[in-house]
Design a protein around this motif. Structure first.
Motif, short mmCIF file in Angstrom:
data_model
loop_
_atom_site.label_atom_id
_atom_site.label_comp_id
_atom_site.label_asym_id
_atom_site.label_seq_id
_atom_site.Cartn_x
_atom_site.Cartn_y
_atom_site.Cartn_z
N ARG A 184 0.42 85.12 5.19
CA ARG A 184 0.26 83.72 5.60
C ARG A 184 0.51 83.59 7.10
NH1 ARG A 184 2.99 80.21 0.66
NH2 ARG A 184 1.83 81.23 -1.03
N PRO A 185 -0.52 83.85 7.91
CA PRO A 185 -0.34 83.79 9.37
C PRO A 185 0.19 82.44 9.83
CG PRO A 185 -2.42 84.83 8.82
CD PRO A 185 -1.87 84.28 7.54
N GLY A 186 -0.32 81.37 9.21
CA GLY A 186 0.25 80.04 9.44
C GLY A 186 -0.13 79.35 10.73
N GLY A 187 -0.85 80.02 11.61
CA GLY A 187 -1.21 79.38 12.87
C GLY A 187 -2.71 79.47 13.11
N ASN A 188 -3.09 79.83 14.32
CA ASN A 188 -4.51 79.90 14.66
C ASN A 188 -5.00 81.34 14.85
OD1 ASN A 188 -2.88 80.05 17.04
ND2 ASN A 188 -4.71 79.73 18.28
N ILE A 189 -4.16 82.33 14.47
CA ILE A 189 -4.50 83.73 14.72
C ILE A 189 -4.59 84.52 13.41
CG2 ILE A 189 -3.81 85.86 15.91
CD1 ILE A 189 -2.26 84.18 17.90
N THR A 190 -5.65 85.32 13.29
CA THR A 190 -5.80 86.23 12.15
C THR A 190 -6.55 87.46 12.63
OG1 THR A 190 -6.49 86.40 9.83
CG2 THR A 190 -7.99 85.25 11.33
N GLY A 191 -6.77 88.42 11.73
CA GLY A 191 -7.48 89.63 12.13
C GLY A 191 -7.05 90.84 11.31
N THR A 192 -7.02 92.00 11.96
CA THR A 192 -6.70 93.26 11.30
C THR A 192 -5.61 93.99 12.07
OG1 THR A 192 -8.97 93.48 10.49
CG2 THR A 192 -7.64 95.48 10.52
N GLN A 193 -4.71 94.60 11.33
CA GLN A 193 -3.64 95.37 11.97
C GLN A 193 -3.52 96.74 11.31
OE1 GLN A 193 0.51 94.65 11.38
NE2 GLN A 193 0.22 95.72 9.47
N PHE A 194 -2.87 97.67 12.01
CA PHE A 194 -2.47 98.93 11.39
C PHE A 194 -1.05 99.21 11.85
CE2 PHE A 194 -3.57 100.34 15.54
CZ PHE A 194 -3.05 101.61 15.76
N HIS A 195 -0.31 100.00 11.07
CA HIS A 195 1.09 100.23 11.41
C HIS A 195 1.17 101.31 12.49
CE1 HIS A 195 5.49 100.68 10.75
NE2 HIS A 195 5.35 99.38 10.60
N PHE A 196 1.11 100.85 13.72
CA PHE A 196 1.05 101.70 14.91
C PHE A 196 2.19 102.71 14.99
CE2 PHE A 196 1.84 101.87 19.66
CZ PHE A 196 0.78 102.70 19.94
N PRO A 197 3.45 102.31 14.76
CA PRO A 197 4.54 103.30 14.85
C PRO A 197 4.37 104.47 13.88
CG PRO A 197 5.43 101.08 14.91
CD PRO A 197 3.98 100.95 14.55
N ASP A 198 3.96 104.18 12.65
CA ASP A 198 3.76 105.24 11.67
C ASP A 198 2.67 106.21 12.10
OD1 ASP A 198 5.72 104.12 10.14
OD2 ASP A 198 4.38 103.31 8.60
N ALA A 199 1.59 105.66 12.69
CA ALA A 199 0.48 106.51 13.13
C ALA A 199 0.93 107.45 14.25
CB ALA A 199 -0.68 105.64 13.60
N LEU A 200 1.73 106.95 15.18
CA LEU A 200 2.22 107.81 16.27
C LEU A 200 3.14 108.89 15.74
CD1 LEU A 200 2.93 105.34 19.22
CD2 LEU A 200 0.96 106.82 18.87
N ALA A 201 4.02 108.53 14.82
CA ALA A 201 4.94 109.51 14.24
C ALA A 201 4.17 110.59 13.49
CB ALA A 201 5.93 108.82 13.32
#
Length: 329
Positions: free
Chosen positions: A136-153
């Motif tokens: 529930r973003p709840g504002g005016n922003i949405t999109g796609t994410q990935f878990h960046f820290p896990d990818a770097l590790a």
């Protein structure tokens, strides 16, 4: 009776005559609606993603010059320009603002709370303070994410698997990219568990590239990690060439391995940019971004460049080859 029927028929004809032009006018107005999208790029390295985004829009019926105008702005690798570019597009009253990265999403969040914003890809939107919740973003922003820290590790683990003798890693990163903080913590934890030392090599902008690569050439590291960053991505070929020259096994994202790096591990960027077009389409058709959950880019791809492995004299284990999504021979 007959006269009454004639009167009723004339009444219905009169009503139809008055309603139909109005309906046709509304339909014509809808057909002629020209949507205006604000698109911000950080560097030239993002252009393949922008091509995929435009392709996605065309597949959904949007055609530039007909029913679509794309206002494009580029920061040329300078993150501090993003707030001004976002404000400029907001002033144009675009229908949707589209961009990517943590710095880009933060610039959009600062520029507007009303114009819908689609973030093509961002590393951990909640941790970065972009939205309070993915569901529930709840504002005016949405999109796609990935878990960046896990990818770097994970990149540390993959490089160690390719090179079991790995003891010290250089990490090339852009300190202007706020997403690196959580990523560094995850990397440090993995490095400690594997008894690998990390040596940070910062590069703040294109003007620092030569100095950073010279430093990289002088360091006694066994391997190199290139952290996801648009500015670094645009210089991926030069970085990969230095890594091969120094006989450093290296890992970055997919574009980096295509530019000559040994390994690539990350999201398929053209794919997430095409997905951004779907978000835009939903919003233009009336969806509220507050009710559009952030999607998780769960598919993280592994790429291996066997040409580079041969040049480095690195024998890739069969177990790693079997897990690869793509092998460059």
């Amino acid at each position: 009776m007959k006269r009454a029927m004639m009167t009723r028929r004339r009444f219905l004809q009169a009503v139809s005559a008055s309603v139909l032009p109005s309906a046709r006018a509304v339909e014509a107005q809808h057909a002629e609606r020209i949507y205006r999208i604000g698109l911000i790029g950080i560097d030239a390295a993002e252009r393949p993603g922008h091509v995929a985004f435009r392709q996605g829009l065309r597949a959904l019926g949007y055609e530039e010059g007909k029913n679509l105008v794309i206002e494009f702005r580029e920061a040329h690798g300078e993150y501090d320009r993003l707030p001004a570019l976002a404000a400029e597009l907001v002033a144009l009253k675009v229908d949707v603002l589209v961009l990517n990265s943590t710095p880009g999403a933060r610039a959009a969040k600062q520029a507007t709370t009303t114009i819908p914003v689609v973030v093509a890809i961002v590393g951990d939107a909640v941790a970065a303070g972009i939205v309070p919740s993915l569901a529930r973003p709840g504002g005016n922003i949405t999109g796609t994410q990935f878990h960046f820290p896990d990818a770097l590790a994970k990149r540390i683990e993959l490089l160690r698997e390719a090179m079991p003798s790995l003891a010290r890693l250089a990490v090339l990163f852009n300190p202007a990219n706020q997403a690196f903080g959580p990523g560094l913590k995850a990397m440090e934890a993995t490095a400690r568990a594997l008894t690998i030392g990390l040596e940070l090599v910062p590069i703040k902008g294109p003007q620092d590239l030569d100095t950073a690569l010279t430093v990289l050439s002088q360091r006694r590291s066994d391997g190199l990690i290139v952290v996801d960053d648009s500015m670094l991505r645009s210089h991926g070929r030069a970085i990969a060439e230095v890594a091969v020259k120094r006989r450093l096994p290296s890992i970055g994202d997919q574009e980096y391995v295509n530019n000559g790096g040994l390994l690539g591990y990350g999201v398929n960027r053209p794919e997430v940019w095409r997905r951004a077009a779907v978000f835009v389409d939903k919003i233009l058709k009336g969806a509220n971004p507050a009710n559009l959950p952030f999607e998780q880019a769960d598919r993280i791809e592994l790429l291996i460049n066997l040409k580079t492995a041969k040049a480095l004299g690195v024998k890739i284990p069969p177990s790693l080859l079997l897990r690869a999504d793509q092998v460059i021979e």
